[in-house]
Design a protein around this motif. Structure first.
Motif, short mmCIF file in Angstrom:
data_model
loop_
_atom_site.label_atom_id
_atom_site.label_comp_id
_atom_site.label_asym_id
_atom_site.label_seq_id
_atom_site.Cartn_x
_atom_site.Cartn_y
_atom_site.Cartn_z
N ASN A 69 0.83 -1.19 0.00
CA ASN A 69 0.00 0.00 0.00
C ASN A 69 0.87 1.26 0.00
O ASN A 69 0.59 2.22 -0.72
CB ASN A 69 -0.94 0.00 1.20
CG ASN A 69 -2.11 0.92 1.02
OD1 ASN A 69 -2.70 1.01 -0.05
ND2 ASN A 69 -2.46 1.62 2.07
N HIS A 70 1.95 1.23 0.77
CA HIS A 70 2.88 2.36 0.80
C HIS A 70 3.55 2.55 -0.57
O HIS A 70 3.65 3.68 -1.06
CB HIS A 70 3.94 2.14 1.89
CG HIS A 70 4.96 3.23 1.95
ND1 HIS A 70 4.69 4.46 2.49
CD2 HIS A 70 6.23 3.28 1.49
CE1 HIS A 70 5.76 5.23 2.37
NE2 HIS A 70 6.71 4.52 1.78
N GLY A 77 1.14 4.03 -2.94
CA GLY A 77 0.96 5.44 -2.60
C GLY A 77 2.10 6.29 -3.11
O GLY A 77 1.88 7.41 -3.60
N LYS A 125 1.85 9.27 -5.77
CA LYS A 125 2.44 10.57 -5.44
C LYS A 125 3.38 11.04 -6.54
O LYS A 125 3.36 12.21 -6.94
CB LYS A 125 3.18 10.48 -4.10
CG LYS A 125 3.82 11.75 -3.65
CD LYS A 125 4.54 11.54 -2.32
CE LYS A 125 5.37 12.76 -1.96
NZ LYS A 125 6.19 12.52 -0.77
#
Length: 145
Positions: free
Chosen positions: A106-107, A110, A114
Motif C-alpha cells: 500500500n505504501h 501510494g 504521489k
C-alpha cells in the motif's frame, strides 16, 4: 465455540482477508505501471475501502475476544495469550506477516501515485508558464478574465 477457538478463527479470517487485500494491492500496483483508467482506479479504491471496513470489523472482534480473555488488543496482550496458548502463535505470526506485506504494498502504491501526481503538476506548471493565463482548467475551460 470457546474464546480461544473464536480468537483463532478470527485471526485466520483476518489472514485470509489480508491475502485477498494483498492481491488487490498487487493488481493496483500493476495497473499503476500502465496507463490506468479512472474507472479502474475508482473500482480498486472501492475494493480497498471495503477490505479496510471488513478488516476493521474483524479487528474489533479480535479485540473483544482478547478482552474477554483478560488481555488488551496489542502486542503485549497477544504475546501473553500466545504464551498461555502456544497453538495461537503461528496464526498470529501469519497475520502479522500478511499485515506487513499489505502495508508495504500500500505504501509503495501510494508513492507511485504521489510520483505521478507530482509529475502531472510539474507538467501543468510548465504549460502554465508557457501559455500564461490561456491554459485550460481541469474542466476544459479557459479561466475567466
Amino acid at each position: 465455540m470457546n474464546h480461544i477457538d473464536a480468537l483463532l478463527h478470527c485471526v485466520d479470517e483476518q489472514s485470509a482477508l489480508l491475502n485477498e487485500f494483498i492481491e488487490t494491492l498487487q493488481a493496483e500496483g500493476d495497473l499503476l505501471l500502465g496507463t490506468p483508467s479512472n474507472e479502474a482506479l475508482s473500482a480498486l479504491a472501492i475494493r480497498k475501502a471495503d477490505y479496510a471496513r471488513r478488516l476493521a470489523e474483524l479487528d474489533q472482534n479480535r479485540a473483544t475476544t482478547l478482552t474477554d480473555l483478560g488481555q488488551p488488543n496489542d502486542r503485549h496482550g497477544i504475546a501473553a495469550i500466545c504464551a498461555e496458548y502456544p497453538d495461537l502463535q503461528y496464526a498470529f505470526e501469519i497475520l502479522f506477516e500478511r499485515a506487513e506485506q499489505a502495508s508495504s504494498l500500500n505504501h509503495a502504491n501510494g508513492e507511485t501515485i504521489k510520483a505521478f501526481t507530482e509529475r502531472n503538476q510539474q507538467a501543468l506548471d510548465t504549460l502554465r508558464g508557457l501559455m500564461g493565463e490561456d491554459l485550460y482548467d481541469a474542466h476544459g475551460r479557459l479561466p475567466k478574465k
